[in-house]
Design a protein around this motif. Structure first.
Motif, PDB file in Angstrom:
ATOM      1  N   GLY A 276       0.811  -1.213   0.000  1.00  0.00           N
ATOM      2  CA  GLY A 276       0.000   0.000   0.000  1.00  0.00           C
ATOM      3  C   GLY A 276       0.844   1.264   0.000  1.00  0.00           C
ATOM      4  N   ASP A 277       1.940   1.246   0.761  1.00  0.00           N
ATOM      5  CA  ASP A 277       2.809   2.429   0.836  1.00  0.00           C
ATOM      6  C   ASP A 277       3.505   2.719  -0.491  1.00  0.00           C
ATOM      7  OD1 ASP A 277       2.126   2.723   3.484  1.00  0.00           O
ATOM      8  OD2 ASP A 277       3.936   1.741   4.265  1.00  0.00           O
ATOM      9  N   LYS A 278       3.692   1.693  -1.307  1.00  0.00           N
ATOM     10  CA  LYS A 278       4.465   1.860  -2.547  1.00  0.00           C
ATOM     11  C   LYS A 278       3.594   1.829  -3.799  1.00  0.00           C
ATOM     12  CE  LYS A 278       8.644  -0.099  -0.501  1.00  0.00           C
ATOM     13  NZ  LYS A 278       9.676  -1.163  -0.572  1.00  0.00           N
ATOM     14  N   LEU A 279       2.284   1.938  -3.629  1.00  0.00           N
ATOM     15  CA  LEU A 279       1.396   1.893  -4.791  1.00  0.00           C
ATOM     16  C   LEU A 279       1.663   3.043  -5.759  1.00  0.00           C
ATOM     17  CD1 LEU A 279      -2.193   0.856  -3.609  1.00  0.00           C
ATOM     18  CD2 LEU A 279      -0.651  -0.360  -5.154  1.00  0.00           C
ATOM     19  N   ALA A 280       1.754   4.257  -5.224  1.00  0.00           N
ATOM     20  CA  ALA A 280       1.923   5.428  -6.085  1.00  0.00           C
ATOM     21  C   ALA A 280       3.246   5.384  -6.842  1.00  0.00           C
ATOM     22  CB  ALA A 280       1.823   6.704  -5.261  1.00  0.00           C
ATOM     23  N   ALA A 281       4.292   4.930  -6.165  1.00  0.00           N
ATOM     24  CA  ALA A 281       5.621   4.900  -6.789  1.00  0.00           C
ATOM     25  C   ALA A 281       5.825   3.682  -7.677  1.00  0.00           C
ATOM     26  CB  ALA A 281       6.696   4.937  -5.707  1.00  0.00           C
ATOM     27  N   ARG A 282       4.951   2.679  -7.555  1.00  0.00           N
ATOM     28  CA  ARG A 282       5.039   1.444  -8.337  1.00  0.00           C
ATOM     29  C   ARG A 282       6.388   0.738  -8.149  1.00  0.00           C
ATOM     30  NH1 ARG A 282       3.027   5.031 -12.243  1.00  0.00           N
ATOM     31  NH2 ARG A 282       5.020   4.983 -13.328  1.00  0.00           N
ATOM     32  N   THR A 283       6.894   0.730  -6.909  1.00  0.00           N
ATOM     33  CA  THR A 283       8.224   0.165  -6.661  1.00  0.00           C
ATOM     34  C   THR A 283       8.179  -1.074  -5.769  1.00  0.00           C
ATOM     35  OG1 THR A 283       8.542   1.650  -4.761  1.00  0.00           O
ATOM     36  CG2 THR A 283       9.341   2.411  -6.915  1.00  0.00           C
ATOM     37  N   PHE A 284       7.004  -1.599  -5.466  1.00  0.00           N
ATOM     38  CA  PHE A 284       6.918  -2.727  -4.543  1.00  0.00           C
ATOM     39  C   PHE A 284       7.721  -3.930  -5.043  1.00  0.00           C
ATOM     40  CE2 PHE A 284       4.578  -6.695  -3.425  1.00  0.00           C
ATOM     41  CZ  PHE A 284       4.900  -6.718  -2.076  1.00  0.00           C
ATOM     42  N   VAL A 285       7.448  -4.385  -6.253  1.00  0.00           N
ATOM     43  CA  VAL A 285       8.145  -5.562  -6.794  1.00  0.00           C
ATOM     44  C   VAL A 285       9.602  -5.251  -7.123  1.00  0.00           C
ATOM     45  CG1 VAL A 285       8.188  -7.284  -8.633  1.00  0.00           C
ATOM     46  CG2 VAL A 285       5.999  -6.586  -7.636  1.00  0.00           C
ATOM     47  N   PRO A 286       9.928  -4.128  -7.800  1.00  0.00           N
ATOM     48  CA  PRO A 286      11.341  -3.824  -8.046  1.00  0.00           C
ATOM     49  C   PRO A 286      12.171  -3.707  -6.774  1.00  0.00           C
ATOM     50  CG  PRO A 286       9.967  -2.489  -9.485  1.00  0.00           C
ATOM     51  CD  PRO A 286       9.044  -3.178  -8.512  1.00  0.00           C
ATOM     52  N   ASP A 287      11.606  -3.157  -5.709  1.00  0.00           N
ATOM     53  CA  ASP A 287      12.351  -3.044  -4.445  1.00  0.00           C
ATOM     54  C   ASP A 287      12.651  -4.419  -3.858  1.00  0.00           C
ATOM     55  OD1 ASP A 287      12.396  -0.345  -4.663  1.00  0.00           O
ATOM     56  OD2 ASP A 287      10.912   0.067  -3.094  1.00  0.00           O
ATOM     57  N   LEU A 288      11.695  -5.342  -3.957  1.00  0.00           N
ATOM     58  CA  LEU A 288      11.935  -6.707  -3.478  1.00  0.00           C
ATOM     59  C   LEU A 288      13.014  -7.374  -4.326  1.00  0.00           C
ATOM     60  CD1 LEU A 288       8.322  -8.027  -2.726  1.00  0.00           C
ATOM     61  CD2 LEU A 288      10.097  -7.422  -1.076  1.00  0.00           C
ATOM     62  N   ALA A 289      12.975  -7.131  -5.642  1.00  0.00           N
ATOM     63  CA  ALA A 289      13.992  -7.704  -6.529  1.00  0.00           C
ATOM     64  C   ALA A 289      15.376  -7.177  -6.176  1.00  0.00           C
ATOM     65  CB  ALA A 289      13.658  -7.382  -7.983  1.00  0.00           C
ATOM     66  N   ALA A 290      15.473  -5.881  -5.896  1.00  0.00           N
ATOM     67  CA  ALA A 290      16.763  -5.296  -5.522  1.00  0.00           C
ATOM     68  C   ALA A 290      17.232  -5.827  -4.168  1.00  0.00           C
ATOM     69  CB  ALA A 290      16.642  -3.775  -5.485  1.00  0.00           C
ATOM     70  N   ARG A 291      16.298  -6.060  -3.252  1.00  0.00           N
ATOM     71  CA  ARG A 291      16.653  -6.530  -1.910  1.00  0.00           C
ATOM     72  C   ARG A 291      17.196  -7.951  -1.940  1.00  0.00           C
ATOM     73  NH1 ARG A 291      11.759  -6.874   2.187  1.00  0.00           N
ATOM     74  NH2 ARG A 291      11.460  -4.780   1.295  1.00  0.00           N
ATOM     75  N   TYR A 292      16.617  -8.800  -2.771  1.00  0.00           N
ATOM     76  CA  TYR A 292      16.997 -10.214  -2.758  1.00  0.00           C
ATOM     77  C   TYR A 292      18.022 -10.595  -3.825  1.00  0.00           C
ATOM     78  CZ  TYR A 292      13.552 -11.472   0.751  1.00  0.00           C
ATOM     79  OH  TYR A 292      12.866 -11.575   1.942  1.00  0.00           O
ATOM     80  N   VAL A 293      18.000  -9.921  -4.973  1.00  0.00           N
ATOM     81  CA  VAL A 293      18.900 -10.306  -6.068  1.00  0.00           C
ATOM     82  C   VAL A 293      19.942  -9.233  -6.351  1.00  0.00           C
ATOM     83  CG1 VAL A 293      19.026 -11.190  -8.427  1.00  0.00           C
ATOM     84  CG2 VAL A 293      16.982 -11.605  -7.064  1.00  0.00           C
ATOM     85  N   GLY A 294      19.573  -7.968  -6.226  1.00  0.00           N
ATOM     86  CA  GLY A 294      20.516  -6.889  -6.486  1.00  0.00           C
ATOM     87  C   GLY A 294      19.902  -5.779  -7.310  1.00  0.00           C
ATOM     88  N   SER A 295      20.507  -4.598  -7.246  1.00  0.00           N
ATOM     89  CA  SER A 295      19.956  -3.444  -7.960  1.00  0.00           C
ATOM     90  C   SER A 295      20.003  -3.635  -9.463  1.00  0.00           C
ATOM     91  CB  SER A 295      20.721  -2.172  -7.566  1.00  0.00           C
ATOM     92  OG  SER A 295      22.107  -2.322  -7.856  1.00  0.00           O
ATOM     93  N   GLY A 296      21.025  -4.341  -9.959  1.00  0.00           N
ATOM     94  CA  GLY A 296      21.102  -4.593 -11.396  1.00  0.00           C
ATOM     95  C   GLY A 296      19.931  -5.420 -11.893  1.00  0.00           C
ATOM     96  N   PHE A 297      19.509  -6.370 -11.060  1.00  0.00           N
ATOM     97  CA  PHE A 297      18.364  -7.200 -11.435  1.00  0.00           C
ATOM     98  C   PHE A 297      17.090  -6.363 -11.476  1.00  0.00           C
ATOM     99  CE2 PHE A 297      15.019 -10.376 -10.715  1.00  0.00           C
ATOM    100  CZ  PHE A 297      15.402 -11.357 -11.616  1.00  0.00           C
ATOM    101  N   ALA A 298      16.981  -5.408 -10.541  1.00  0.00           N
ATOM    102  CA  ALA A 298      15.817  -4.520 -10.547  1.00  0.00           C
ATOM    103  C   ALA A 298      15.793  -3.665 -11.811  1.00  0.00           C
ATOM    104  CB  ALA A 298      15.834  -3.633  -9.308  1.00  0.00           C
ATOM    105  N   THR A 299      16.961  -3.256 -12.282  1.00  0.00           N
ATOM    106  CA  THR A 299      17.034  -2.489 -13.528  1.00  0.00           C
ATOM    107  C   THR A 299      16.571  -3.330 -14.709  1.00  0.00           C
ATOM    108  OG1 THR A 299      18.885  -1.170 -12.682  1.00  0.00           O
ATOM    109  CG2 THR A 299      18.571  -1.222 -15.071  1.00  0.00           C
ATOM    110  N   VAL A 300      17.033  -4.594 -14.735  1.00  0.00           N
ATOM    111  CA  VAL A 300      16.590  -5.515 -15.784  1.00  0.00           C
ATOM    112  C   VAL A 300      15.069  -5.656 -15.747  1.00  0.00           C
ATOM    113  CG1 VAL A 300      16.629  -7.914 -16.558  1.00  0.00           C
ATOM    114  CG2 VAL A 300      18.755  -6.780 -15.880  1.00  0.00           C
ATOM    115  N   MET A 301      14.516  -5.728 -14.554  1.00  0.00           N
ATOM    116  CA  MET A 301      13.070  -5.875 -14.425  1.00  0.00           C
ATOM    117  C   MET A 301      12.339  -4.639 -14.953  1.00  0.00           C
ATOM    118  SD  MET A 301      10.931  -7.027 -11.048  1.00  0.00           S
ATOM    119  CE  MET A 301      11.517  -8.718 -11.211  1.00  0.00           C
TER     120      MET A 301
END
Length: 369
Positions: A276-301
């Motif tokens: 809910g906190d990240k709905l406006a920014a649309r970063t919920f899934v990318p932030d989880l990807a960066a947390r578990y796999v890395g920021s580069g993976f979030a960029t790929v996403m």
């Protein structure tokens, strides 16, 4: 419409599509690409999580079961009527040509509105991606035009080339989430670990269920493409039902399993608040990807979200082109739209008409660049 021109009429070869081009996997790829799983998970699942928390996977499964039940009757009709007109052809056969013409008008209106909305959103996303990742400010209209030219050309060229492009893009989407799911599972998830609590009625039978279910259902939009490609399928009486069940089954399981992993990654106890906190920014899934796999993976996403949108537009353009072609062939729309290229047997005129209409309306949309 006269009986000779209603949507169920099988046209002569000069206005017929090229038969036998798609097997079960080919039709399935078009359907899954039109659904755009990457864009649906990144853009739709946060709303579902914000509405029902850990119950999101169960709601996706319920939506899949709903479409599975509906598809039983839908594909049964396809065994008795092979026509690119899809729903319109079924209505014309069952309720008459006037009802078929009315449904045709509604179908064209809805698809035009949907296509323009999708293209407008895509223009914003791709412009933001180019500016944020490459540092180049390109007008949204330019990117829209270039993308539309590519999509229209792929559609006009035929299903073979579109299928190759969709295959590559779709595999990239699925593999990306498989990697994220495996990493999350290997690390044991968030503070709550993993459990099946999200599938219990106490988790999903909550006040936000209606909103969550609505968004889950919208993530299956495009599944009707199975029947629309029936004229180009090999052994359509067997291919279309198999493709429909395979597509719905894959989409439902993929959504449910991936959202279960995402819920565990965030923590089942806090996933509703975080989404809910990240709905406006649309970063919920990318932030989880960066947390578990890395920021580069979030960029790929981030890049694959845009390519997923692009794949969806290819799927929808092919789908809508065949609707317009069938209606032109039936005399509901101008007959020129119901003709195919003599050499490739592809509905070139319909593809070009849709491309022009999409660009004209989406470029003038109020979406900010």
């Amino acid at each position: 419409m006269t009986p000779e021109t209603h949507p169920t009429h099988q046209a002569p070869a000069s206005t017929g599509l090229r038969r036998g081009r798609l097997g079960v996997l080919g039709v399935t790829f078009f359907v899954v690409a039109a659904v755009a799983p990457m864009a649906a998970i990144v853009g739709g699942s946060p709303v579902v999580f914000a509405s029902v928390g850990p119950g999101a996977p169960a709601v996706f499964l319920m939506a899949g079961l709903l479409f599975l039940v509906f598809s039983v009757g839908y594909v049964t009709m396809s065994r008795h009527l092979t026509n690119a007109g899809g729903f319109v052809a079924y209505v014309a056969r069952g309720l008459g040509t006037r009802a078929g013409a009315a449904v045709a008008g509604i179908t064209v209106l809805c698809y035009v509105a949907l296509q323009c909305g999708l293209w407008s959103q895509y223009g914003v996303f791709v412009a933001q991606l180019v500016e944020n990742r490459l540092g180049i400010a390109v007008p949204r209209e330019v990117l829209l035009l270039l993308s539309l030219v590519v999509v229209t050309a792929l559609t006009a060229r035929g299903v073979d080339l579109s299928l190759k492009v969709l295959g590559v893009l779709l595999v990239l989407e699925v593999v990306t989430f498989v990697v994220l799911d495996v990493v999350v599972l290997a690390q044991g998830g968030g503070p709550d670990g993993f459990s099946l609590q999200g599938f219990s009625p106490s988790s999903w039978a909550v006040p936000g269920l209606g909103v969550a279910f609505l968004f889950c259902v919208s993530c299956f939009t495009g599944f009707e493409a199975t029947v629309v490609f029936s004229e180009e399928a090999r052994e359509p009486r067997r291919t279309i039902p198999r493709a429909a069940y395979l597509a719905i089954g894959f989409i439902g399981v993929f959504y449910a399993f991936t959202t279960w992993c995402l819920g565990g990654a965030a923590g089942f106890g806090v996933v509703q608040q975080e989404a809910g906190d990240k709905l406006a920014a649309r970063t919920f899934v990318p932030d989880l990807a960066a947390r578990y796999v890395g920021s580069g993976f979030a960029t790929v996403m981030d890049v694959l979200v845009v390519t997923s949108f692009f794949a969806m537009l290819i799927g929808f353009h092919n789908l809508f082109t065949r609707y317009v072609f069938a209606l032109g062939r039936a005399g509901v729309l101008p007959s020129v739209l119901g003709r195919t290229n003599p050499r490739t047997r592809t509905p070139v005129a319909a593809a070009l008409a849709i491309g022009v209409a999409d660009f004209g309306m989406s470029a003038a949309s109020p979406f900010p660049a």
